[in-house]
Design a protein around this motif. Structure first.
Motif, PDB file in Angstrom:
ATOM      1  N   ALA A  18      30.919  65.123  67.500  1.00 45.78           N
ATOM      2  CA  ALA A  18      30.768  65.298  68.945  1.00 45.78           C
ATOM      3  C   ALA A  18      31.615  64.297  69.712  1.00 45.78           C
ATOM      4  CB  ALA A  18      29.295  65.151  69.331  1.00 45.78           C
ATOM      5  N   ILE A  19      31.673  63.058  69.203  1.00 41.28           N
ATOM      6  CA  ILE A  19      32.462  62.019  69.873  1.00 41.28           C
ATOM      7  C   ILE A  19      33.953  62.264  69.689  1.00 41.28           C
ATOM      8  CG2 ILE A  19      33.039  59.558  69.841  1.00 41.28           C
ATOM      9  CD1 ILE A  19      30.095  59.032  69.093  1.00 41.28           C
ATOM     10  N   ARG A  20      34.374  62.536  68.457  1.00 39.69           N
ATOM     11  CA  ARG A  20      35.806  62.704  68.192  1.00 39.69           C
ATOM     12  C   ARG A  20      36.373  63.944  68.867  1.00 39.69           C
ATOM     13  NH1 ARG A  20      34.722  61.315  62.829  1.00 39.69           N
ATOM     14  NH2 ARG A  20      34.969  63.496  62.169  1.00 39.69           N
ATOM     15  N   GLU A  21      35.606  65.040  68.832  1.00 37.55           N
ATOM     16  CA  GLU A  21      36.131  66.311  69.333  1.00 37.55           C
ATOM     17  C   GLU A  21      35.691  66.625  70.754  1.00 37.55           C
ATOM     18  OE1 GLU A  21      35.261  69.365  66.503  1.00 37.55           O
ATOM     19  OE2 GLU A  21      35.995  68.174  64.789  1.00 37.55           O
ATOM     20  N   GLY A  22      34.795  65.814  71.306  1.00 39.58           N
ATOM     21  CA  GLY A  22      34.371  66.019  72.688  1.00 39.58           C
ATOM     22  C   GLY A  22      33.668  67.338  72.928  1.00 39.58           C
ATOM     23  N   ARG A  23      32.842  67.778  71.960  1.00 39.97           N
ATOM     24  CA  ARG A  23      32.136  69.051  72.097  1.00 39.97           C
ATOM     25  C   ARG A  23      30.739  68.942  71.496  1.00 39.97           C
ATOM     26  NH1 ARG A  23      31.845  71.857  67.266  1.00 39.97           N
ATOM     27  NH2 ARG A  23      33.137  71.040  65.570  1.00 39.97           N
ATOM     28  N   ALA A  35      21.224  68.413  67.252  1.00 38.81           N
ATOM     29  CA  ALA A  35      22.288  68.764  68.199  1.00 38.81           C
ATOM     30  C   ALA A  35      22.827  67.473  68.795  1.00 38.81           C
ATOM     31  CB  ALA A  35      21.761  69.675  69.299  1.00 38.81           C
ATOM     32  N   SER A  36      24.130  67.314  68.767  1.00 42.60           N
ATOM     33  CA  SER A  36      24.785  66.124  69.318  1.00 42.60           C
ATOM     34  C   SER A  36      25.728  66.546  70.434  1.00 42.60           C
ATOM     35  CB  SER A  36      25.553  65.367  68.230  1.00 42.60           C
ATOM     36  OG  SER A  36      24.668  64.864  67.239  1.00 42.60           O
ATOM     37  N   LEU A  37      25.647  65.824  71.556  1.00 42.96           N
ATOM     38  CA  LEU A  37      26.428  66.184  72.733  1.00 42.96           C
ATOM     39  C   LEU A  37      27.195  64.956  73.232  1.00 42.96           C
ATOM     40  CD1 LEU A  37      23.228  67.368  73.038  1.00 42.96           C
ATOM     41  CD2 LEU A  37      24.441  68.833  74.613  1.00 42.96           C
ATOM     42  N   PRO A  38      28.489  65.093  73.506  1.00 37.60           N
ATOM     43  CA  PRO A  38      29.282  63.945  73.942  1.00 37.60           C
ATOM     44  C   PRO A  38      28.901  63.491  75.346  1.00 37.60           C
ATOM     45  CG  PRO A  38      30.563  65.963  74.106  1.00 37.60           C
ATOM     46  CD  PRO A  38      29.281  66.337  73.427  1.00 37.60           C
ATOM     47  N   LEU A  39      28.973  62.177  75.568  1.00 37.96           N
ATOM     48  CA  LEU A  39      28.767  61.589  76.887  1.00 37.96           C
ATOM     49  C   LEU A  39      30.082  60.985  77.350  1.00 37.96           C
ATOM     50  CD1 LEU A  39      25.335  59.770  76.300  1.00 37.96           C
ATOM     51  CD2 LEU A  39      25.738  62.036  77.290  1.00 37.96           C
ATOM     52  N   ARG A  40      30.408  61.191  78.621  1.00 35.21           N
ATOM     53  CA  ARG A  40      31.705  60.774  79.133  1.00 35.21           C
ATOM     54  C   ARG A  40      31.573  59.861  80.346  1.00 35.21           C
ATOM     55  NH1 ARG A  40      32.430  66.103  77.419  1.00 35.21           N
ATOM     56  NH2 ARG A  40      34.321  66.480  76.171  1.00 35.21           N
ATOM     57  N   THR A  41      32.548  58.996  80.525  1.00 32.79           N
ATOM     58  CA  THR A  41      32.759  58.285  81.780  1.00 32.79           C
ATOM     59  C   THR A  41      34.238  58.410  82.109  1.00 32.79           C
ATOM     60  OG1 THR A  41      33.133  56.172  80.645  1.00 32.79           O
ATOM     61  CG2 THR A  41      30.899  56.625  81.406  1.00 32.79           C
ATOM     62  N   ALA A  42      34.519  58.761  83.370  1.00 31.63           N
ATOM     63  CA  ALA A  42      35.892  58.961  83.823  1.00 31.63           C
ATOM     64  C   ALA A  42      36.651  59.922  82.911  1.00 31.63           C
ATOM     65  CB  ALA A  42      36.624  57.621  83.900  1.00 31.63           C
ATOM     66  N   GLY A  43      35.942  60.900  82.381  1.00 37.82           N
ATOM     67  CA  GLY A  43      36.581  61.919  81.554  1.00 37.82           C
ATOM     68  C   GLY A  43      36.753  61.547  80.103  1.00 37.82           C
ATOM     69  N   GLN A  44      36.442  60.308  79.715  1.00 36.54           N
ATOM     70  CA  GLN A  44      36.616  59.854  78.343  1.00 36.54           C
ATOM     71  C   GLN A  44      35.269  59.805  77.631  1.00 36.54           C
ATOM     72  OE1 GLN A  44      39.734  59.210  76.966  1.00 36.54           O
ATOM     73  NE2 GLN A  44      40.439  60.022  78.949  1.00 36.54           N
ATOM     74  N   VAL A  45      35.244  60.282  76.366  1.00 38.80           N
ATOM     75  CA  VAL A  45      34.005  60.246  75.588  1.00 38.80           C
ATOM     76  C   VAL A  45      33.699  58.804  75.186  1.00 38.80           C
ATOM     77  CG1 VAL A  45      32.827  61.026  73.495  1.00 38.80           C
ATOM     78  CG2 VAL A  45      34.367  62.582  74.722  1.00 38.80           C
ATOM     79  N   VAL A  46      32.519  58.327  75.567  1.00 35.79           N
ATOM     80  CA  VAL A  46      32.126  56.946  75.275  1.00 35.79           C
ATOM     81  C   VAL A  46      30.854  56.870  74.432  1.00 35.79           C
ATOM     82  CG1 VAL A  46      33.201  56.051  77.369  1.00 35.79           C
ATOM     83  CG2 VAL A  46      30.803  56.782  77.421  1.00 35.79           C
ATOM     84  N   GLY A  47      30.192  57.995  74.257  1.00 32.28           N
ATOM     85  CA  GLY A  47      28.948  57.963  73.504  1.00 32.28           C
ATOM     86  C   GLY A  47      28.462  59.360  73.180  1.00 32.28           C
ATOM     87  N   VAL A  48      27.219  59.431  72.722  1.00 31.40           N
ATOM     88  CA  VAL A  48      26.670  60.699  72.277  1.00 31.40           C
ATOM     89  C   VAL A  48      25.165  60.744  72.543  1.00 31.40           C
ATOM     90  CG1 VAL A  48      26.265  59.848  69.919  1.00 31.40           C
ATOM     91  CG2 VAL A  48      26.537  62.309  70.326  1.00 31.40           C
ATOM     92  N   LEU A  49      24.685  61.897  72.931  1.00 28.49           N
ATOM     93  CA  LEU A  49      23.245  62.170  73.037  1.00 28.49           C
ATOM     94  C   LEU A  49      22.891  63.057  71.853  1.00 28.49           C
ATOM     95  CD1 LEU A  49      20.443  62.414  74.471  1.00 28.49           C
ATOM     96  CD2 LEU A  49      21.386  64.375  75.711  1.00 28.49           C
ATOM     97  N   SER A  78      26.363  62.124  81.992  1.00 31.11           N
ATOM     98  CA  SER A  78      27.758  61.704  82.166  1.00 31.11           C
ATOM     99  C   SER A  78      28.073  61.451  83.634  1.00 31.11           C
ATOM    100  CB  SER A  78      28.707  62.771  81.598  1.00 31.11           C
ATOM    101  OG  SER A  78      28.568  62.867  80.194  1.00 31.11           O
ATOM    102  N   PHE A  79      27.513  62.284  84.533  1.00 33.11           N
ATOM    103  CA  PHE A  79      27.698  62.049  85.967  1.00 33.11           C
ATOM    104  C   PHE A  79      27.191  60.660  86.348  1.00 33.11           C
ATOM    105  CE2 PHE A  79      27.370  66.882  86.831  1.00 33.11           C
ATOM    106  CZ  PHE A  79      28.739  67.021  86.663  1.00 33.11           C
ATOM    107  N   ALA A  80      26.024  60.301  85.832  1.00 32.70           N
ATOM    108  CA  ALA A  80      25.432  59.002  86.171  1.00 32.70           C
ATOM    109  C   ALA A  80      26.297  57.860  85.680  1.00 32.70           C
ATOM    110  CB  ALA A  80      24.026  58.899  85.581  1.00 32.70           C
ATOM    111  N   LEU A  81      26.950  58.050  84.529  1.00 35.80           N
ATOM    112  CA  LEU A  81      27.758  56.989  83.936  1.00 35.80           C
ATOM    113  C   LEU A  81      29.066  56.763  84.677  1.00 35.80           C
ATOM    114  CD1 LEU A  81      27.271  57.654  80.107  1.00 35.80           C
ATOM    115  CD2 LEU A  81      26.094  56.007  81.565  1.00 35.80           C
ATOM    116  N   ASP A  82      29.422  57.662  85.551  1.00 41.21           N
ATOM    117  CA  ASP A  82      30.683  57.504  86.282  1.00 41.21           C
ATOM    118  C   ASP A  82      30.641  56.326  87.251  1.00 41.21           C
ATOM    119  OD1 ASP A  82      32.242  59.442  85.121  1.00 41.21           O
ATOM    120  OD2 ASP A  82      31.571  61.026  86.459  1.00 41.21           O
TER     121      ASP A  82
END
Length: 357
Positions: A125-130, A159-173, A199-203
């Motif tokens: 999820a982190i590497r592929e952003g999906r 189920a693993s979902l990528p988390l983003r800040t400023a469009g970049q994957v920084v973590g996973v839920l 991800s919105f909150a992390l921006d």
């Protein structure tokens, strides 16, 4: 699932001599009820997640709150959020909640595709952003490094979902459940909304912009929820806590009553006029007495616009805020006319049998 009913017939001396009964397959109805209940619980989870995002400004506190919200309705056995320590490095567990939290003790997850620990759902999820889903962990060879741990913790789906800040994957839920096949397409669609909201909150945008994005996310969630309920044969409805305003009613309302669902927006109590006059006061009493708890369960007859009568099984349950307060009432109204007709036929059969026996 079967609904079984029967009656014992006695002879002149009062001794049982025969049993007349029947079975009705209600499996599909049960599946629909479970699906609606799960969707409603997830809808509540989304609402609480968005409310938390607006209030909480500290990232660690936000992560902990979100994990607790995710497992509050026993939807998941484990919820955890991981953050990437460095590109190609290890993933640190930043927050977690659930009865299976011991699974995370000593857990090693990496973003490095060159080692076994870099091939789990969180890593992909982190590497592929999906979003990456596995509905049978024990039989997935790519997850073999975690087979012993997940088996011991009773975890079957993930189920693993990528988390983003400023469009970049920084973590996973990552959300985990104790049954195989847990994550169907509807469920994944809603938890993806949750990941997007996080991800919105992390921006790190200002409060007003954050509030606007949260409102948009809620509107998107509302629309997706409506789409999911449009094809359900039961009527799914939602009102405010006082049941004065109709928030939503699914299109099945028109199929069962022959009346347009739009009439409830102008007059939320209009449906009561369609209730058979012999049942109306009983229905009003049930709703009035159970309204403070946000729950009731009642069967009654409705008169369609074409003059025919339909039996309806109507149930309600509360939707609570993060503070535990009831702020909405959601319910399911199901056409049970065929079941009632089957019961009536069974009663007639039993009566005839007693007369001829």
């Amino acid at each position: 699932w079967l609904l079984s009913q029967g009656r014992v017939h006695k002879d002149a001396q009062g001794r049982p001599e025969r049993f007349v009964g029947g079975h009705l397959d209600i499996t599909e109805r049960k599946r629909t009820e479970q699906q609606i209940q799960r969707l409603n619980q997830l809808y509540s989870t989304l609402s609480q997640t968005n409310a938390t995002i607006v209030r909480i400004k500290d990232r660690d506190e936000l992560f902990n709150r979100i994990c607790r919200i995710a497992i509050r309705h026993n939807q998941f056995a484990l919820a955890w959020i991981g953050l990437v320590e460095a590109p190609g490095g290890m993933v640190r567990v930043a927050a977690s909640a659930g009865d299976a939290s011991a699974y995370l003790d000593g857990l090693r997850v990496s973003t490095d595709a060159g080692i076994p620990e870099g091939h789990g759902t969180s890593s992909y999820a982190i590497r592929e952003g999906r979003t990456v889903v596995c509905n049978d962990i024990g039989n997935d060879p790519t997850l073999s490094p975690w087979h012993d741990q997940t088996r011991a913790a009773g975890l079957r789906s993930v189920a693993s979902l990528p988390l983003r800040t400023a469009g970049q994957v920084v973590g996973v839920l990552t959300l985990m459940a104790g049954e195989t096949g847990f994550f169907d397409s509807e469920l994944v669609s809603l938890i993806e909304e949750m990941a997007q909201d996080i991800s919105f909150a992390l921006d790190g945008i200002d409060l007003e912009a954050q509030h606007r994005r949260t409102q948009l996310a809620l509107q998107d969630s509302d629309e997706k929820f409506r789409e999911l309920t449009r094809n359900i044969p039961q009527v799914f409805w939602m009102t405010d806590a006082a049941q004065r305003d109709t928030i939503y009613v699914s299109p099945a309302y028109e199929k069962i009553t022959g009346r347009p669902a739009s009439e409830l927006e102008a007059a939320p109590q209009a449906w009561l006029q369609a209730v058979h006059e012999e049942d109306r006061e009983r229905v009003k009493y049930s709703r009035r007495e159970r309204a403070p708890l946000g729950t009731y369960d009642i069967e009654y007859r409705m008169l369609r616009t074409d003059g025919s009568l339909r039996w309806v099984h109507d149930r309600a349950f509360p939707v609570r805020s993060s503070r535990g307060e009831i702020y909405r009432i959601a319910g399911i109204a199901e056409d049970i006319t065929e079941r009632k007709q089957a019961e009536e036929q069974l009663t007639h059969l039993a009566h005839y049998d007693s007369l001829t026996g």
